[in-house]
Design a protein around this motif. Sequence first.
Motif, PDB file in Angstrom:
ATOM      1  N   GLY A 296       0.514  -1.827  -0.110  1.00  0.00           N
ATOM      2  CA  GLY A 296       0.196   0.105  -0.115  1.00  0.00           C
ATOM      3  C   GLY A 296       1.038   1.148  -0.018  1.00  0.00           C
ATOM      4  N   ILE A 297       2.602   1.177   0.434  1.00  0.00           N
ATOM      5  CA  ILE A 297       3.035   2.475   0.042  1.00  0.00           C
ATOM      6  C   ILE A 297       3.817   2.724  -1.252  1.00  0.00           C
ATOM      7  N   THR A 305      -5.472  -2.127   1.736  1.00  0.00           N
ATOM      8  CA  THR A 305      -5.750  -0.711   3.088  1.00  0.00           C
ATOM      9  C   THR A 305      -3.903  -0.843   2.284  1.00  0.00           C
ATOM     10  N   ARG A 306      -3.999   0.557   2.866  1.00  0.00           N
ATOM     11  CA  ARG A 306      -2.918   1.796   2.362  1.00  0.00           C
ATOM     12  C   ARG A 306      -2.872   2.455   4.317  1.00  0.00           C
ATOM     13  N   LEU A 366      -2.338  -5.486   6.326  1.00  0.00           N
ATOM     14  CA  LEU A 366      -2.577  -4.281   7.023  1.00  0.00           C
ATOM     15  C   LEU A 366      -3.966  -4.461   7.708  1.00  0.00           C
ATOM     16  N   ASP A 367      -3.858  -4.353   8.836  1.00  0.00           N
ATOM     17  CA  ASP A 367      -5.411  -4.459   9.948  1.00  0.00           C
ATOM     18  C   ASP A 367      -5.063  -2.894  10.068  1.00  0.00           C
ATOM     19  N   GLN A 368      -6.488  -2.392  10.058  1.00  0.00           N
ATOM     20  CA  GLN A 368      -7.014  -0.977  10.110  1.00  0.00           C
ATOM     21  C   GLN A 368      -7.746  -0.949  11.111  1.00  0.00           C
ATOM     22  N   SER A 772      -1.437  -8.625  -3.375  1.00  0.00           N
ATOM     23  CA  SER A 772      -0.687  -6.595  -3.523  1.00  0.00           C
ATOM     24  C   SER A 772      -0.741  -6.398  -2.304  1.00  0.00           C
ATOM     25  N   ASN A 773      -0.882  -7.134  -1.200  1.00  0.00           N
ATOM     26  CA  ASN A 773      -0.491  -6.373   0.596  1.00  0.00           C
ATOM     27  C   ASN A 773       0.851  -6.260   0.441  1.00  0.00           C
ATOM     28  N   ARG A 774       1.996  -7.472  -0.119  1.00  0.00           N
ATOM     29  CA  ARG A 774       3.347  -7.234   0.115  1.00  0.00           C
ATOM     30  C   ARG A 774       3.768  -7.204  -1.676  1.00  0.00           C
ATOM     31  N   THR A 775       4.909  -6.182  -1.031  1.00  0.00           N
ATOM     32  CA  THR A 775       5.450  -6.158  -2.164  1.00  0.00           C
ATOM     33  C   THR A 775       6.680  -5.701  -2.284  1.00  0.00           C
ATOM     34  N   TYR A 776       8.371  -5.831  -3.594  1.00  0.00           N
ATOM     35  CA  TYR A 776       9.594  -5.900  -2.905  1.00  0.00           C
ATOM     36  C   TYR A 776       9.696  -4.428  -3.602  1.00  0.00           C
TER      37      TYR A 776
END
Length: 791
Positions: A296-297, A305-306, A366-368, A772-776
């Motif tokens: 999300g960044i 979730t961002r 990311l739990d908001q 798409s929650n985890r990225t390199y």
Amino acid sequence: MQTTGVTPTRCSHSSSTTEASAVPASSSLSLRTGWPLMTVALAQSLAVTTGFAADDAAVDPKDPVLELPKLSVEEQRRAVSSPKFTAPLVDTPQTVSVIPKEIFGQQGAASLADVLGNTPGITFLAGEGGHVAGSNSIVMRGFDAQGSIFIDGVRDSGNYGRDVYNLEQVEVVKGPAGDNGRGTAAGYINLSTKAPVSQDMASAVVSYGFDEYASIDRQRATLDVNRSTDSLLKGSAFRINVLGQDSGVAGRDYAEKKTLGIATSAIAGLGTPTRVTLSYQHDQQNDRPEFGALGGIVPDTSASTRPLQTVDRSRFYGLLSDYDDVTLDVASVRVEHDFTPTIRATNVTRYSNNDRKAIYTVPGGLDQRPDMTSGQIVEIVTTSRQAFAREVESIVNQTNVASQFTTGKFDHSFAGGLELIRENGHTLRDWTGLGTTGDITKTVNVTTAGVPTTPTVVTGTSPYNPNPARAITGFAPVYAFVDDIRIDTAAIYAFDTIKLTEKWQATGGARLERYKATYDVRAVATGVVSPFEASDTLLTGKVGLVFKPAPTGSVYASFGVAAQPPGTNNLSNDNGSRNNGTPGTTGQNSPNADPQESYNYEIGTKWDLFQRKLTTGLAFFRSERTNIAVATDAGTGVPTIYGDQIVQGVEISASGRITANWVLFGGWSYLDSENRNSTSTTQDGSNLTFTPEFSGNLWTTYRLPFGLTIGGGTQFTGSSRVSLTNTSLAELPEHWVFNAMAAYEVTKNLSVRLNVSNISDELYARAINNNSNRTYLGEPRSFLLTAEYKF
């Protein structure tokens, strides 16, 4: 490092002169057993050569390129190290990119992933299930290439990061290619290693890298020494390459890459008909791995979730105790004998072992949701613990005969041989007891279909200030299964380039391969062993027709087939930590599944310009992957319906010297992909994942008269789909990266260089996981200072 430009690259493994040579590239015909050879139709295809053109300072460009009866094996100049290639690259009817060490050395590349940025159409996966993300998880032209990596023509199975300190060049053959057996639709990557030569030479290179973030600085040193020992034994020499690396990862907190490597080789018989080369490489990698940032960044990702606030791109969600250790040993004996100036026999025996063990922490979502006690939103990054443990051992014997001869009116450049291969894999699988970790806890209300259920406790760490020293609870690791995998292969092959007239050549060949894959899966708790076995005989290869309007150019059409049988990719895949990941006996791994077959059609043209110092190419291609299991019988596990995947497109390349001081290396590709799955309306017709329509690269340098070389380049990767599902809009966003370099020759022996990567400091995703929650993240703006001393 030489900063005055790039010298022509040639194979350094077979030489009876001071300049090594390699056998040219043959396009081989790939057919499954029983598939009539005569039905092969030359079709739309095209090949791009992105290797540096051979230096023709001593060659008249007006001379015919292929005067086979007049040329010895040594005199045929080739840019690819494989003895299965029977024509120069300009006459090879398939896309082949050759990336020499001079190019990736100028760029400060350290890993195979860094090098592969020099050819278009390659992307990387996000390291699912323990895969080494961005290093071994390679997608080429839309298809998986992780099991198609070779070292000096010998398959290098296993899942680990590969360094470049002992590489002469990297050769990328694109599109289905059955040359080496078990071919995928992607093609293959061959790593050509350094070998002894008769000239004395030595260089030491030290580099220091840093960036504007909290990452650990990067320190690396290599030593390359070649010495003739002719005074002790005529025609002998040795070479030693050493690597020491103590580095962080650019733009990432706490992550570490530590490597010690040594590669030694010795040759006897230089300048004689018989040459014997002994080589051994030992690498030890001890890393603290980083398994990604929050998707999300990155702008334009489809993360669910961002973060509510800005997150520093360097934040590390693993633990200080995480590790990823690899031990690599490769030993080879190579014997070459020239029976006549036009007949050479080569035998290679190799033993290799790579052992990777890792336990690491992977960020999840990311739990908001608000904490139910306070009612306030609490942001928590959940994490999971994973393990990977696999040892891959192989022993290979290859015998090749290369010859030039004439039959009637036709001149031949022939290569044929025998390969015997045994690969063994030992995997510890389905880990539990790896512990849980978190320094933030909240309780949330959960509803199912609108009905409240039991409140849930969420544990994790802060997205903004994760604690890498947070405690682990319940750490008592155990594994549930032990997989012992053995793949035996026996193959014979023959490739030939025939000069039909001064203007026309035909290239073709076939590989007949018998394989047997055997698995013993032992349940640790019960001791029960479940056997699994698959075997088949395959006939693969290629055929191509080449028209030469001029000695330095070609126009061609080719067709090829490759095959990947059931169960034969399990030594390089990413399933070492997943439930039922290896080997599995259903679907594509069912012993009764049809082998996946891939077909490649190409038409193209290649030209060596500027006295053969600049190589250019244009290729139109279509790759079809068939027999993809999409539906499986519930009782037997045997596939009942198969699907197809298609990628077609265009690739353009140019590489070499425009002038004596101006070097150019670049490529561009367009890929149009389609998934065909008759069982799924949401997947049928979708684009293939991680297959960008457009991608390209450019690297160019110019040497000024007073010893300063300046240069730079760019890499562009278009957006690509993350899911095969038509209804999903998730994408890996497009990105541009701009790099620059300046090098100066302080003295004849000493040169210094500055590299600046990602000049604009663009925040981009190099790889992303399926949700798409985890990225390199790609490397941020970073700086690399390098000094090279030759002695």
